[in-house]
Design a protein around this motif. Structure first.
Motif, short mmCIF file in Angstrom:
data_model
loop_
_atom_site.label_atom_id
_atom_site.label_comp_id
_atom_site.label_asym_id
_atom_site.label_seq_id
_atom_site.Cartn_x
_atom_site.Cartn_y
_atom_site.Cartn_z
N ILE A 1 0.48 -0.79 0.37
CA ILE A 1 -0.05 0.02 -0.08
C ILE A 1 0.77 0.67 0.28
O ILE A 1 0.41 2.51 -0.22
N GLN A 2 1.97 0.87 0.83
CA GLN A 2 3.11 2.37 0.93
C GLN A 2 3.46 2.87 -0.14
O GLN A 2 3.95 3.66 -1.00
N GLY B 1 -2.10 8.55 -5.14
CA GLY B 1 -1.24 9.08 -4.75
C GLY B 1 -0.87 9.81 -6.17
O GLY B 1 -0.43 10.89 -6.38
N VAL B 2 -1.38 9.75 -7.63
CA VAL B 2 -1.50 10.11 -8.63
C VAL B 2 -2.15 11.61 -8.75
O VAL B 2 -1.98 12.49 -9.11
N ALA C 1 7.89 9.66 2.05
CA ALA C 1 7.57 8.43 1.82
C ALA C 1 8.90 7.86 1.34
O ALA C 1 8.67 6.13 1.38
N LYS C 2 9.75 7.60 0.26
CA LYS C 2 10.63 6.85 -0.18
C LYS C 2 11.57 6.09 0.81
O LYS C 2 11.48 4.89 1.00
N PHE D 1 12.48 1.64 4.29
CA PHE D 1 12.75 0.61 5.65
C PHE D 1 11.50 -0.43 6.03
O PHE D 1 11.71 -1.60 6.39
N LEU D 2 9.81 0.05 5.26
CA LEU D 2 9.52 -1.46 5.22
C LEU D 2 10.01 -2.57 4.35
O LEU D 2 9.10 -3.09 4.03
#
Length: 288
Positions: free
Chosen positions: A16-17, A153-154, A171-172, A177-178
């Motif tokens: 999702i992220q 996001g778009v 976000a990046k 990290f995730l």
């Protein structure tokens, strides 16, 4: 909570992220430029949803892979639209704008087409085991974890570009990290399988990675930089989506670890290939 459930939840959150982060970096003109090119879209669909999956099936049968291991590799093979496509294209001196557009379109379409392709191809490598996925359930899962975050996001990028720019950096970093956390947890759970991968297994992974790049290159059409974009957009598969399918349909099995093993291998192999490709393109022009 069982460890398999924790892995599944973490994989979904990571996807999702990641999709939302991709959307923040994609502009409407980039997507439109690719979406309105019928020849390019058709070629990308054939390369990603037909040639690469069929190459994967042929290799899995040739290497006589165990059914669950084969399922893991096949899951990844039917999932295009990876976020590494544009940076690898940049390393290879290809058309990054085309790569970004292809990434967005393939990531969006794979929410519906990847489960269907897997449903059709999985019996070919399952042997006498009854391996199947629920296409409707998987489409719903990918709609929520992949397509909707990408669209959000778009939309933010289109309506509030300044906000998108401010959100892109954090976000990046969160995405990195995730991803590291997800990969580390899966390795910790199934490291014995990863350590047991034989040299012939890596040979098979290399063959699949090169066949995927070749499928994109063969249908890339005229223009060296565009063909390069198609080659790497097709070559690198979307392992985030693959892991969602694997952890949802075959939790705690070698299918999950096989998908992860290919994720790590393809990233390293194609990054190296992109660097070498870019060296020759810089020396002799974009068609080298």
């Amino acid at each position: 909570m069982p460890i398999d459930r924790i892995v599944s939840v973490l994989v979904n959150v990571t996807l999702i992220q990641l999709m939302a982060t991709i959307g923040l970096g994609v502009t409407a003109p980039q997507v439109a430029a690719v979406a309105t090119n019928v020849r390019l879209v058709t070629a990308a669909a054939l390369a990603n949803y037909l040639l690469v999956p069929l190459c994967a099936v042929a290799l899995l049968l040739a290497f006589k892979s165990p059914p669950l291991v084969a399922a893991g590799f096949l899951i990844v093979a039917v999932c295009p639209g990876a976020p590494y496509g544009p940076p690898f294209t940049a390393l290879a001196k290809g058309d990054v704008a085309v790569s970004v557009g292809l990434m967005a379109l393939l990531a969006a379409s794979s929410a519906f087409l990847s489960p269907l392709a897997l449903k059709l191809l999985l019996p070919l490598t399952a042997g006498d085991q009854n391996l199947a996925i629920d296409v409707v359930k998987m489409d719903a899962t990918l709609l929520a974890t992949q397509l909707l975050p990408l669209a959000v996001g778009v939309l933010i990028r289109a309506r509030r570009p300044n906000l998108a720019e401010r959100l892109a950096g954090p976000a990046k970093r969160l995405s990195l990290f995730l991803n590291v956390l997800t990969v580390g947890l899966i390795i910790a759970v199934q490291y014995r399988f990863l350590l047991g991968v034989r040299p012939i297994g890596y040979l098979g992974m290399l063959a699949l990675a090169l066949a995927s790049v070749g499928a994109g290159w063969s249908l890339g059409g005229p223009g060296g930089s565009r063909r390069t974009a198609m080659a790497f957009s097709t070559g690198v598969r979307n392992v985030g989506v693959g892991l969602v399918i694997a952890t949802s349909s075959f939790p705690g099995t070698p299918a999950v670890t096989a998908a992860l093993a290919y994720a790590l291998f393809q990233t390293l192999a194609l990054a190296l290939l992109a660097l070498i490709w870019g060296r020759f393109a810089g020396r002799d022009g974009p068609t080298a």
